[in-house]
Design an enzyme around this catalytic site. Sequence first.
Site, PDB file in Angstrom:
ATOM      1  N   GLY A 292       0.833  -1.204   0.000  1.00  0.00           N
ATOM      2  CA  GLY A 292       0.000   0.000   0.000  1.00  0.00           C
ATOM      3  C   GLY A 292       0.864   1.248   0.000  1.00  0.00           C
TER       4      GLY A 292
ATOM      5  N   THR B  70       6.836  -6.793   1.194  1.00  0.00           N
ATOM      6  CA  THR B  70       7.931  -6.352   0.313  1.00  0.00           C
ATOM      7  C   THR B  70       9.290  -6.712   0.913  1.00  0.00           C
ATOM      8  OG1 THR B  70       6.552  -4.541  -0.462  1.00  0.00           O
ATOM      9  CG2 THR B  70       8.918  -4.321  -0.847  1.00  0.00           C
TER      10      THR B  70
ATOM     11  N   ASP C 115       0.955   1.635   8.963  1.00  0.00           N
ATOM     12  CA  ASP C 115       0.522   0.817  10.104  1.00  0.00           C
ATOM     13  C   ASP C 115       1.536   0.788  11.250  1.00  0.00           C
ATOM     14  OD1 ASP C 115      -1.563   0.189   8.395  1.00  0.00           O
ATOM     15  OD2 ASP C 115      -0.707  -1.726   7.777  1.00  0.00           O
TER      16      ASP C 115
ATOM     17  N   ARG D 158     -24.485  11.939  20.551  1.00  0.00           N
ATOM     18  CA  ARG D 158     -24.295  10.632  19.905  1.00  0.00           C
ATOM     19  C   ARG D 158     -23.002   9.954  20.339  1.00  0.00           C
ATOM     20  NH1 ARG D 158     -25.610  12.646  13.787  1.00  0.00           N
ATOM     21  NH2 ARG D 158     -27.793  12.061  13.737  1.00  0.00           N
TER      22      ARG D 158
ATOM     23  N   MET E 248      -7.418   2.346   9.857  1.00  0.00           N
ATOM     24  CA  MET E 248      -6.621   1.225   9.337  1.00  0.00           C
ATOM     25  C   MET E 248      -5.541   0.815  10.343  1.00  0.00           C
ATOM     26  SD  MET E 248      -6.025   1.914   5.324  1.00  0.00           S
ATOM     27  CE  MET E 248      -7.240   1.429   4.114  1.00  0.00           C
ATOM     28  N   GLY E 249      -4.724  -0.135   9.956  1.00  0.00           N
ATOM     29  CA  GLY E 249      -3.637  -0.581  10.830  1.00  0.00           C
ATOM     30  C   GLY E 249      -3.378  -2.084  10.759  1.00  0.00           C
TER      31      GLY E 249
ATOM     32  N   HIS F  24      -8.780   4.736   3.375  1.00  0.00           N
ATOM     33  CA  HIS F  24      -7.636   5.134   2.550  1.00  0.00           C
ATOM     34  C   HIS F  24      -7.294   6.612   2.654  1.00  0.00           C
ATOM     35  CE1 HIS F  24      -8.875   1.277   0.905  1.00  0.00           C
ATOM     36  NE2 HIS F  24      -7.620   1.129   0.558  1.00  0.00           N
TER      37      HIS F  24
HETATM   38  O1  F6P Z   1      -0.924  -1.772   5.126  1.00  0.00           O
HETATM   39  C1  F6P Z   1      -1.513  -0.564   4.799  1.00  0.00           C
HETATM   40  C2  F6P Z   1      -3.009  -0.696   4.699  1.00  0.00           C
HETATM   41  O2  F6P Z   1      -3.534   0.573   4.430  1.00  0.00           O
HETATM   42  C3  F6P Z   1      -3.681  -1.341   5.921  1.00  0.00           C
HETATM   43  O3  F6P Z   1      -3.793  -0.453   6.989  1.00  0.00           O
HETATM   44  C4  F6P Z   1      -4.975  -1.803   5.327  1.00  0.00           C
HETATM   45  O4  F6P Z   1      -5.514  -2.910   6.014  1.00  0.00           O
HETATM   46  C5  F6P Z   1      -4.591  -2.213   3.928  1.00  0.00           C
HETATM   47  O5  F6P Z   1      -3.380  -1.553   3.624  1.00  0.00           O
HETATM   48  C6  F6P Z   1      -5.624  -1.850   2.887  1.00  0.00           C
HETATM   49  O6  F6P Z   1      -5.225  -2.320   1.663  1.00  0.00           O
HETATM   50  P1  F6P Z   1      -5.951  -1.987   0.281  1.00  0.00           P
HETATM   51  O7  F6P Z   1      -5.253  -0.778  -0.278  1.00  0.00           O
HETATM   52  O8  F6P Z   1      -5.756  -3.195  -0.535  1.00  0.00           O
HETATM   53  O9  F6P Z   1      -7.392  -1.695   0.569  1.00  0.00           O
END
Ligand code: F6P
Length: 382
Positions: A24, A136, A162, A197, A204-205, A306
């Site tokens: 990523g 990688t 991450d 609320r 992510m992570g 993302h």
């Molecule tokens: O490893 C980086 C990351 O953004 C993670 O946090 C996430 O789970 C994954 O890649 C998402 O991947 P993709 O771009 O395939 O949706």
Amino acid sequence: MNNSPLPTTTLKPIRRIAISTGGGDAPGLNAVIRAVVLAALQRGWECFGIREGFNGILRPDRFPVDGVFKISKDQVRGISHLGGTMLGTTNHGNPMRFVMRNPDGSEYEVDRTDDIIQHLRQMQVDALICVGGDGTLTIAHALHQRGLAQGLRVIGVPKTIDNDLDKTYTTFGFDTAVAFATDCIDRLHSTAESHRRIMVVEVMGRYAGWIALHAGMASTAHAILIPEIPYDIEQVAKKVHARTKAGRHYSIVVVAEGARAKDGQRVLEEQAQLGGVERLGGIGEQLVRQLEALTGKEARAVVLGHLLRGGSPTSFDRLSALRFGAAAVRALDQGFSGIMISLAFPNVEYVNLDEVAGRMKAVPLDGDTLQTGRDIGICFGD
Ligand code: F6P
């Protein structure tokens, strides 16, 4: 410094290197490329870029003409502050598990690392810098093991938002992701409070809770759920109730995409396909339903996804990326192969790739950041 032994005497001086970015994307990749190219040119070496991980070599159908191209000084001018990677990247098509198709349409995996080595050696490339995460760096290790005897040296540069790579204090991309998530969560406080609320923010992570922990703490979240601490939803509801009783009618819950309940599974958007990895996602919505039922409050989920990978790298990430890139070239100049550049404050160091590949750095349960969270009353769901 951890100097890995190298048969430098049998290797000719470097004249050409190549660089590839895999996995990523993360803010700071362009800064690494800039530092690698400029440091190489300064030594009189040529630097080639491989497009989209190793697809520039392995997928002539995608890159019929310039899958590997010479990078000029002009091409890396003014790119340090740009997100993404000028080389492109992919988290599919792992060369060690490359998916091929039989005439009947069925698929199978093959290891194509030798194809990469041969292609680069035919181009008289003497060294390769692989910038990427765990996947990688595992590929980089295999390329080093098989490539050295054929005259190809390999250096790894750690990258991931991450922050889950072992043997480096941090990776570039992480600070930018945390800064952006913190800003987003800061903004959610006022709307959560206005509507009384619960806002659940999914970040992510992968299997580590670094982004959730750091952004959640920096932005005053009331509960933070991370993969390292399987949670009990009743504890989170208890925290919300306690806040309501104290006159605080809203709550912010930050959840890592890889978190799971004590008696539950990780929430997946997609199972792993052949040659690939599973896709996490959806835990935020699940928590919203559970917390609404348990607390009687309205709840909403926000998935940052993302967005955490985009935008301009923070100055910390730009500087780390430049330092990693230049250090990778210096390591090659010193005759190294099979090592990763690591950040060990205040300096960069070299660590053997076999100490990194396939290992994950989880949030330590006895670390002071987590302890600080507990000391200031954040609920971790346990
Ligand atoms: O490893 C980086 C990351 O953004 C993670 O946090 C996430 O789970 C994954 O890649 C998402 O991947 P993709 O771009 O395939 O949706």
